[in-house]
Write a protein that holds these residues in place. Structure first.
Motif, short mmCIF file in Angstrom:
data_model
loop_
_atom_site.label_atom_id
_atom_site.label_comp_id
_atom_site.label_asym_id
_atom_site.label_seq_id
_atom_site.Cartn_x
_atom_site.Cartn_y
_atom_site.Cartn_z
N ALA A 26 62.80 85.44 46.91
CA ALA A 26 64.15 85.44 46.33
C ALA A 26 65.23 85.45 47.41
N GLY A 27 64.85 85.79 48.67
CA GLY A 27 65.81 85.77 49.76
C GLY A 27 66.03 84.39 50.35
N LEU A 28 65.21 83.42 50.01
CA LEU A 28 65.39 82.05 50.50
C LEU A 28 66.51 81.37 49.72
N GLN A 87 58.74 70.64 55.96
CA GLN A 87 59.38 71.17 57.16
C GLN A 87 60.63 71.97 56.81
N ASP A 88 61.41 71.50 55.84
CA ASP A 88 62.59 72.24 55.39
C ASP A 88 62.19 73.61 54.84
N PHE A 89 61.15 73.64 54.03
CA PHE A 89 60.67 74.89 53.45
C PHE A 89 60.21 75.84 54.56
N GLU A 149 60.99 80.69 58.01
CA GLU A 149 61.02 81.34 59.33
C GLU A 149 62.32 82.12 59.52
N VAL A 150 63.42 81.54 59.10
CA VAL A 150 64.70 82.23 59.27
C VAL A 150 64.76 83.47 58.39
N ALA A 151 64.34 83.33 57.12
CA ALA A 151 64.40 84.45 56.17
C ALA A 151 63.50 85.60 56.60
N ALA A 152 62.37 85.29 57.23
CA ALA A 152 61.42 86.32 57.64
C ALA A 152 61.59 86.73 59.09
N ASP A 153 62.69 86.30 59.73
CA ASP A 153 62.98 86.65 61.12
C ASP A 153 61.87 86.18 62.06
#
Length: 669
Positions: A392-394, A459-461, A466-470
């Motif tokens: 839900a954070g994506l 690749q977009d997913f 990666e960004v959302a999970a640091d």
């Protein structure tokens, strides 16, 4: 004219004598042809035309002599007989109680004995049995009784036919047959055939014997034999078997040497109790998942075919109906040879030596994901909520979060994303995890193989994840393919059994719970690591897949046992624990024991505590590590080094559900 009359008068005595002789010869010929030889009877090509429609099971062979001759000398049987572990397993109570093996061996020995004692150099195989043999049977009405049967053969030997016809003739039977029967036997001639009673060590055995054209029917179900003869006399011999015995959708091109079996589904379920067995082994939740994964098995009958040569092959088929909503299997499509070949070349040909299993199913990954998310036995509510809370954070899922305090149900959106990214067909790999000082392995290494249909979308997913999970992944670019290892602690809930990673290899995404697989695949590609020893066998199996196959799995038992040896310590650790739930149950048992004591009862708290402690001590003794280790070693020893490969395929054919199990002994073919 007068000369002819004079000649007849002169030879009158001779004509009378020859006329009498001719009449006697004609009568003898008619009698011989009608009762003993009968060369004009109809021979049918498929004796299943005589099988009673109401029977509970049918066993038939299209080439019985070929099936039986040298059965004990066939390579598969020879190696099974020489394997001490398997022979010990056959003697265990679970197997011995079925009495299957003793009955088969007794039947085979009896056949050999009968064959050696037949007169006129007759043989059971061929002379008496003919090529086609059908045995139709009925389940016993009362527990402890044997099933009733009738066997249908078409003898090839003229002598055998003459013997049967002599038995059926009251005159010839009294002259030639009755004296040859055991003392105490009786023969009753009826309008449909003969009822024989023979003395046995357990009493008397009643048999019916009849002839229908060239076929001979003999068995213990006498009323069925009588009904069968009357029906054939009244209506004639059918041109084709009943559709129940030849439904048309089962399998094509059945091997002549195979043993074909049809069993009424009700009878099979009562004998095998597969649901109870799997539920007890897996647990109710996981068995429910298994049960709901396939169509509804609504066929009245189950069809089997067994063929033993260098390997044992068992085929099964049953009619089905789709579930609503559709089960995962009904949503699958037939596997395409081109896709199998592509996945083999890209992934499977580079797997390391310790891989013991590979499977492929013609399912859409989105359908599989939807099924997994909806099954409590595969993913419980807490796991679902943790997954959805993170997703839900994506950005692509934020719009589904209406209430900040509630976890949204992202099943639909997530399944939609997977449907766009991946093409149909999903492969899976099973392997032995390489040793690690941190790990007490109890589960195998697992990898899932998915074909990426939209690389940009994937690749977009991945970038957003990666960004959302640091940035939880460490990327490895050097080498023949790229892979990412999960390194963030918050993603590692079970370090003892999981070191997750994923790789992009050509068009395929491979996700695994043990990163070492990718390192060793690189070694196989570079030539520094050994590949799968059974790879050639696997290639041969997939090339021979029939049309309609929707999934298959290949197992290498040798590498599977290597995993089991490694996993044994983990199993022992898990099984030796007495859970809190079990302790509560033991306390309840102790209280129930106290409540059944006669008055006056002792102090409840003290008595039940002591009873509980005794029960707990017994449970702990039963689950001692030494005892569990010995049990596991004994069970593994039964089958160790027995088999070389196992190949199981599941498919459909003309409305039926089909399974093909091929088991080869230790020598790999």
């Amino acid at each position: 004219m007068s000369e002819l009359v004079a000649r007849l008068k002169r030879n009158k005595k001779r004509l009378i004598i020859w006329g009498i002789i001719g009449f006697l010869l004609a009568s003898l010929t008619i009698w011989f042809v009608g009762w003993i030889w009968t060369p004009m009877v109809i021979e049918v090509g498929d004796l299943l035309v005589y099988a009673p429609e109401d029977c509970d099971f049918v066993v038939f062979s299209r080439d019985f002599p070929r099936l039986i001759r040298g059965l004990n000398d066939r390579e598969f049987m020879r190696q099974v007989d020489e394997h001490r572990g398997l022979q010990a397993w056959f003697k265990t109570p679970m197997v011995a109680e079925t009495e299957i093996l003793p009955r088969l061996r007794d039947a085979y020995s009896a056949l050999q004995e009968v064959n050696s004692n037949l007169p006129f150099d007759l043989e059971v195989l061929g002379d008496i049995s003919g090529r086609n043999v059908v045995v139709a049977g009925y389940e016993a009405e009362n527990e402890g009784e044997d099933p009733q049967f009738l066997a249908i053969v078409q003898p090839e030997s003229a002598m055998a036919r003459m013997a049967v016809n002599s038995l059926l003739s009251p005159t010839l039977c009294s002259l030639f047959i009755e004296d040859q029967l055991p003392p105490g036997s009786s023969v009753e001639h009826l309008n449909w055939g003969v009822r024989l009673e023979l003395p046995t060590t357990e009493g008397r055995l009643a048999l019916g014997v009849a002839r229908i054209e060239a076929a001979v029917v003999i068995g213990t179900r006498i009323d069925a034999i009588a009904d069968l003869v009357r029906d054939m006399v009244q209506n004639g011999v059918p041109f084709e078997p009943s559709t129940r015995f030849n439904p048309g959708w089962v399998w094509d091109g059945a091997e002549a040497s195979g043993l074909n079996i049809m069993v009424r589904r009700r009878s099979f379920d009562e004998k095998v109790k597969l649901g109870d067995w799997l539920s007890g082994m897996w647990g109710a939740d996981l068995y429910q998942v298994f049960d709901q994964s396939f169509p509804l098995f609504e066929g009245r009958d189950l069809y089997l075919q067994l063929d033993i040569d260098r390997q044992a092959e068992l085929k099964g088929a049953i009619g089905t109906a789709e579930r609503r909503p559709l089960d995962p299997y009904s949503r699958m499509t037939d596997l395409e040879p081109a896709e199998i070949d592509a996945q083999m070349k890209a992934i499977i040909d580079h797997l390391p030596y310790y891989v013991f299993g590979y499977g492929l199913c013609g399912a859409k990954p989105a359908d599989l994901l939807a099924f997994v998310l909806g099954q409590r036995g595969l993913m419980d509510r807490d796991q679902r909520e943790l997954l959805f809370e993170f997703l839900a954070g994506l950005d692509r899922f934020k719009r589904h979060r209406i209430d900040p305090d509630d976890t949204p149900d992202l099943t639909g959106p997530l399944v939609g994303e997977v449907a766009e990214i991946f093409a149909p067909d999903a492969g899976f790999i099973l392997f032995k995890k390489q040793r690690d000082e941190e790990v007490r392995h109890s589960a195998p290494g697992v990898a899932v193989v998915l074909k990426v249909a939209d690389r940009a979308h994937f690749q977009d997913f991945l970038d957003e994840l990666e960004v959302a999970a640091d940035h939880p992944f460490h990327r490895f670019d050097d080498g023949p393919f790229t892979f990412w290892q999960v390194v963030r602690d918050s993603f590692l809930d079970d370090r003892e059994n999981n070191k997750p990673a994923f790789a992009l290899i050509g068009d395929y995404l491979v996700i695994t719970n043990w990163v070492q697989l990718f390192l060793d695949m690189r070694g196989v590609i570079d030539g520094g690591k050994a590949g799968m020893p059974t790879l050639d066998t696997l290639h041969d199996k997939v090339q021979d897949l029939p049309p309609g196959v929707r999934s298959f799995i290949f197992l290498d038992p040798e590498q599977l046992y290597a995993h089991m040896d490694q996993a044994k310590e983990g199993w022992i650790a898990e099984r030796s624990v007495v859970t809190e739930f079990e302790k509560v149950a033991l306390r309840r048992e102790a209280f129930n024991d106290w409540s059944r004591l006669a008055e006056p009862r002792p102090d409840q708290e003290r008595w039940t505590q002591q009873a509980y402690e005794r029960k707990l001590a017994r449970k702990l003794a039963e689950r001692s590590e030494g005892r569990i280790r010995a049990e596991i070693d004994r069970n593994l020893g039964y089958f160790r080094n027995a088999f070389g490969s196992l190949f199981l395929s599941v498919g459909t054919h003309r409305g039926g559900f089909q399974v093909d199990l091929q088991l080869a002994t230790q020598e790999k073919y």
